[in-house]
Design an enzyme around this catalytic site. Sequence first.
Site, PDB file in Angstrom:
ATOM      1  N   GLU A 279      -1.852 -44.200 -40.496  1.00 48.87           N
ATOM      2  CA  GLU A 279      -2.757 -43.870 -41.596  1.00 48.87           C
ATOM      3  C   GLU A 279      -3.028 -45.091 -42.478  1.00 48.87           C
ATOM      4  O   GLU A 279      -4.080 -45.212 -43.079  1.00 48.87           O
ATOM      5  CB  GLU A 279      -2.171 -42.722 -42.436  1.00 48.87           C
ATOM      6  CG  GLU A 279      -3.067 -41.512 -42.481  1.00 48.87           C
ATOM      7  CD  GLU A 279      -2.519 -40.352 -43.297  1.00 48.87           C
ATOM      8  OE1 GLU A 279      -1.606 -40.517 -44.120  1.00 48.87           O
ATOM      9  OE2 GLU A 279      -3.028 -39.238 -43.108  1.00 48.87           O
TER      10      GLU A 279
ATOM     11  N   HIS B  65      13.536 -41.519 -19.084  1.00 49.90           N
ATOM     12  CA  HIS B  65      13.217 -40.659 -17.942  1.00 49.90           C
ATOM     13  C   HIS B  65      11.856 -40.004 -18.114  1.00 49.90           C
ATOM     14  O   HIS B  65      11.571 -38.982 -17.499  1.00 49.90           O
ATOM     15  CB  HIS B  65      14.318 -39.607 -17.787  1.00 49.90           C
ATOM     16  CG  HIS B  65      15.659 -40.241 -17.531  1.00 49.90           C
ATOM     17  ND1 HIS B  65      16.173 -40.433 -16.274  1.00 49.90           N
ATOM     18  CD2 HIS B  65      16.558 -40.789 -18.393  1.00 49.90           C
ATOM     19  CE1 HIS B  65      17.342 -41.042 -16.363  1.00 49.90           C
ATOM     20  NE2 HIS B  65      17.595 -41.278 -17.640  1.00 49.90           N
TER      21      HIS B  65
ATOM     22  N   LYS C  54     -11.040 -32.597 -43.453  1.00 47.22           N
ATOM     23  CA  LYS C  54     -10.636 -31.684 -44.540  1.00 47.22           C
ATOM     24  C   LYS C  54     -11.864 -30.975 -45.094  1.00 47.22           C
ATOM     25  O   LYS C  54     -11.862 -29.755 -45.285  1.00 47.22           O
ATOM     26  CB  LYS C  54      -9.996 -32.493 -45.689  1.00 47.22           C
ATOM     27  CG  LYS C  54      -8.557 -32.881 -45.479  1.00 47.22           C
ATOM     28  CD  LYS C  54      -8.004 -33.436 -46.794  1.00 47.22           C
ATOM     29  CE  LYS C  54      -6.631 -34.036 -46.612  1.00 47.22           C
ATOM     30  NZ  LYS C  54      -6.136 -34.729 -47.791  1.00 47.22           N
TER      31      LYS C  54
HETATM   32  O1  PA5 Z   1      -0.080 -40.150 -46.737  1.00 44.70           O
HETATM   33  C1  PA5 Z   1      -0.828 -39.339 -47.285  1.00 44.70           C
HETATM   34  O2  PA5 Z   1      -1.352 -39.573 -48.388  1.00 44.70           O
HETATM   35  C2  PA5 Z   1      -1.118 -37.991 -46.654  1.00 44.70           C
HETATM   36  O3  PA5 Z   1      -0.477 -37.829 -45.433  1.00 44.70           O
HETATM   37  C3  PA5 Z   1      -0.686 -36.873 -47.572  1.00 44.70           C
HETATM   38  O4  PA5 Z   1       0.696 -36.944 -47.789  1.00 44.70           O
HETATM   39  C4  PA5 Z   1      -1.054 -35.505 -46.989  1.00 44.70           C
HETATM   40  O5  PA5 Z   1      -2.411 -35.471 -46.658  1.00 44.70           O
HETATM   41  C5  PA5 Z   1      -0.751 -34.400 -47.984  1.00 44.70           C
HETATM   42  O6  PA5 Z   1      -1.466 -34.611 -49.173  1.00 44.70           O
HETATM   43  P1  PA5 Z   1      -1.068 -33.890 -50.518  1.00 44.70           P
HETATM   44  O7  PA5 Z   1       0.222 -34.438 -50.985  1.00 44.70           O
HETATM   45  O8  PA5 Z   1      -2.178 -34.213 -51.469  1.00 44.70           O
HETATM   46  O9  PA5 Z   1      -0.992 -32.428 -50.228  1.00 44.70           O
END
Ligand code: PA5
Length: 474
Positions: free
Chosen positions: A300, A329, A443
């Site tokens: 990410e 394996h 989203k």
């Molecule tokens: O790294 C990130 O920002 C995301 O993976 C969030 O943790 C995830 O989308 C959850 O978001 P939120 O904490 O707003 O619910």
Amino acid sequence: MTDQAKASMRLRVDMNNMFDEYVGAGNGLTEAEINELIPALSTAHETLQANRGTGMTGWMTMPYEQEEIVADILDAAEEIKNNFDAFVVLGIGGSALGPTAIQFALNHMRWNELPKEKRNGFPKLYVEDNVDPERLEALFDVIDLKKTAFNVISKSGATSETMSQFLIIRDRLMKEVGDDWARHIYATTDAARGNLIKIVKQEGMRMFVIPDGVGGRFSEICPVGLLPAAVCGIDIRQMLAGCAYMDELCKVNDIEKNPAMLGAAAKYAAMMKGRNISVMMPYVDSLKYMADWYAQLWAESLGKKFDREGNEVRTGQTPVKSLGVTDQHSQVQLYAEGPHDKFITFIGVDNYRTVMPIPEGYDDIPDVSFLGGHTQNELIAAEQTATEFALLKQNQMNRTITLPEVNAFTVGELMYYFMMETAYCGELLNIDAYNQPGVEEGKNATYALLGRPGYEEKRAEIEARPAKNPRWII
Ligand code: PA5
């Protein structure tokens, strides 16, 4: 902990097998390539250190400034221990992967199966990070709502997965425990922004704050990760001490002293040579979920279409989770004989927390009896070395990170190390390592499909997709 004790817990990063000299000429990195990166890396270092704690680098100062918060967390943990048998995390992404990784690394591997006295009275832990209806139903089959506390974790308070779970739990709690339902909920969210804070205020729920400048995947060392860890008896002060120790090592602008700087240089150089896959392969079963946490952090943070100037760059390196010896394996055939498009990070440990001797037996079958008299500790260490050797023979780049042992201090070090490596690589790639614009489209489309007000245009856009060709649906 004395300085000597800390030094004895220092993790070691061995990069040798990333270099031509070991992996075969033309297959690895050269010293000259690393040296060429030093000026850019040095600038990246200065930028990170000059801005530490500001913008989205709030996580860099977290190891030092949470004494009061830690005290509050420990109070809450005590209260939860005294009143509940189970603690359920409702969260996703950065709010779930860290708590899972920490629990599995630092507590008994079969924690929830242990009787309460063997958990020293601490509750069972469940981390619910999916919305498959069967998952929540299965949870309801094994918990007693009257004896369960929930930790809703969401920075935005807008995450459909987490908020849907919250609505379901709230409804069930209202029916089962009545007016006291909010006493079963601990929220972890932004102090001012988002919907969850509004709900917290409205319902009078207890809450912990996700500080500004700490994004989901960098949040394990704030209340997001610290509360679930403390609730299960993990020494969160030691975890933070391990982070601080690694941070001190990373304050030095010298590639030969700063492990994350060297790690970032090698990973960036490997990326530039077409190594598009980063395999994380712990030879420590308790660290298997650390590979999941790392996968999110790496994917990410670095998977970006645009650089900071808005140029289309499409950067990133695909993380792959693997486990030694299990995946020897399963995946190692590919790592050995497949394309030279990846590098492997092994994680090993000097001392496992237990010794498992292999008894003698079957003297008449030498293929079996040779194992007798050894230990599983020796076997797994030999298999790690053997895999490293086998990959080297196939000219596949790899590196090894070794923890003296798995404990709260070394796990803090390891996580902080990976966060620093990611931050350096973000700078080298000139991208924003802290946003995730590519996730937003999905989203928003979900909101549109479920009829959230304001998303009508998105819905129309989805419906305007080209009709499917029946030929390709069998
Ligand atoms: O790294 C990130 O920002 C995301 O993976 C969030 O943790 C995830 O989308 C959850 O978001 P939120 O904490 O707003 O619910």
